[in-house]
Design a protein around this motif. Structure first.
Motif: not given
Length: 359
Positions: A137-146, A166-180
């Motif tokens: 139902r969603q294609r875009a997700f806000s980053d909660p760290v922001e 670590l935060l930059e690495k975490g953002r890449r991890w989060f982006d990967k999850l949003t694709r899932l």
């Protein structure tokens, strides 16, 4: 309310029960055996897990509502778990199941565990998970760290450079999850089963049951920012003359914004998971342990709850008192009653019984 089972009793769990207006609510009905480093024989760890399961099942028979804040096995039992005597009575019988949303703000491991868990509940009623899948139902997700204003503004001194990495690495991890989350089938809700049992997603959910108000919070990190263990959904229970806040697994809390939010709520009772000191210093570094200690001290000072149950991850190793000494001292100074679940029940924490505690 009843503290059904917590780690201080010898098996991993964070389960409690509350009854008001003839309505029973059971939160996080799961238990797991202690980790290999816990100083008990394996057979005894398994025995304690079975004992925990028995208590959880007994309280489930009184429950009208089951809340699962995330999909770690010390917070929910799979219906297929052979340790359970009657999984149908645990999850079915016209109950309302308020579950962590399995479709977003969830890591890959819990994404899969959620589908197994919900699929098995459906199978208890002769249904198949495939019948309840749909397009995302969603294609875009806000980053909660922001949204973590205080955590992001804090000066970490010499650790700041490493933290930025670590935060930059975490953002890449989060982006990967949003694709899932945006590409794979979702489980639709609400679901109504033939016996009247209902399944809804808890994230950011508000319920009023008689004189009890239940607020299930939006997903908060299970630990630090972008913690790979994912997200949990803390719970606030409010009655006519009480306010109970259950942290689920915030591991401290380690994030300042969460501590400030909890303090602002001024709960009468705080059921809090402490930092996982058994992972120090390998998976919990000194900076984040200090954050967890400072944040709990802040909550004690600002909210002054009547009672804090301080347990779960914290009670897995003998040095726990030493690691959080500042928290224990702060509670004494402010005259806040701070106890483990075992102490609340009139017992010594098992870890203190089986190993000499350090001063």
């Amino acid at each position: 309310y009843d503290l059904v089972w917590f780690d201080s009793l010898g098996a991993k769990a964070s389960c409690f029960f509350i009854s008001i207006s003839s309505i029973g609510i059971l939160i996080d009905p799961g238990a797991a055996a202690m980790q290999p480093s816990y100083p008990l024989p394996r057979e005894e760890k398994l025995r304690l897990k079975v004992e925990a399961a028995g208590r959880i099942e007994s309280f489930s028979r009184k429950a009208d509502v089951i809340i699962v804040t995330h999909y770690h096995y010390d917070h929910h039992f799979l219906p297929s778990n052979p340790i359970l005597k009657d999984p149908k009575s645990l999850y079915l019988g016209g109950k309302l199941l308020v579950l962590k949303n399995p479709n977003m703000y969830i890591n890959e491991s819990q994404w899969n565990r959620a589908r197994k868990f919900i699929g098995e509940i459906l199978e208890l009623s002769g249904l198949k998970l495939e019948s309840f899948l749909m397009e995302p139902r969603q294609r875009a997700f806000s980053d909660p760290v922001e949204d973590l204003t205080y955590a992001l503004e804090r000066d970490f001194g010499d650790y700041s450079g490493r933290r930025k990495e670590l935060l930059e690495k975490g953002r890449r991890w989060f982006d990967k999850l949003t694709r899932l989350w945006s590409s794979q089938p979702w489980i639709r809700a609400p679901i109504k089963l033939p016996d009247g049992t209902r399944i809804i997603w808890g994230d950011n959910c508000k319920l009023k049951l008689g004189n009890l108000r239940i607020t299930v919070f939006p997903p908060w990190f299970h630990g630090i920012e972008y913690d790979r263990t994912g997200w949990v959904t803390p719970v606030l229970l409010e009655g006519k003359d009480f306010r109970i806040f259950y942290t689920s697994d915030l591991m401290g809390p380690q994030i300042e914004d969460y501590a400030y939010a909890i303090a602002d709520l001024k709960p009468d009772i705080l059921i809090a998971d402490g930092p996982p000191t058994y992972l120090f210093p390998f998976m919990l570094n000194r900076i984040n342990l200090e954050r967890a200690v400072e944040n709990m001290c802040y909550i004690i000072e600002e909210a002054k709850p009547e009672l804090i149950i301080y347990d779960h991850h914290l009670l897995r190793e003998k040095r726990w008192r030493q690691r959080v000494r500042k928290v224990l001292d702060k509670a004494k100074t402010v005259k806040v009653m701070l106890l483990t679940a075992a102490e609340y029940l009139g017992r010594r924490p098992l870890i203190d019984e089986i190993s000499k505690p350090e001063a």
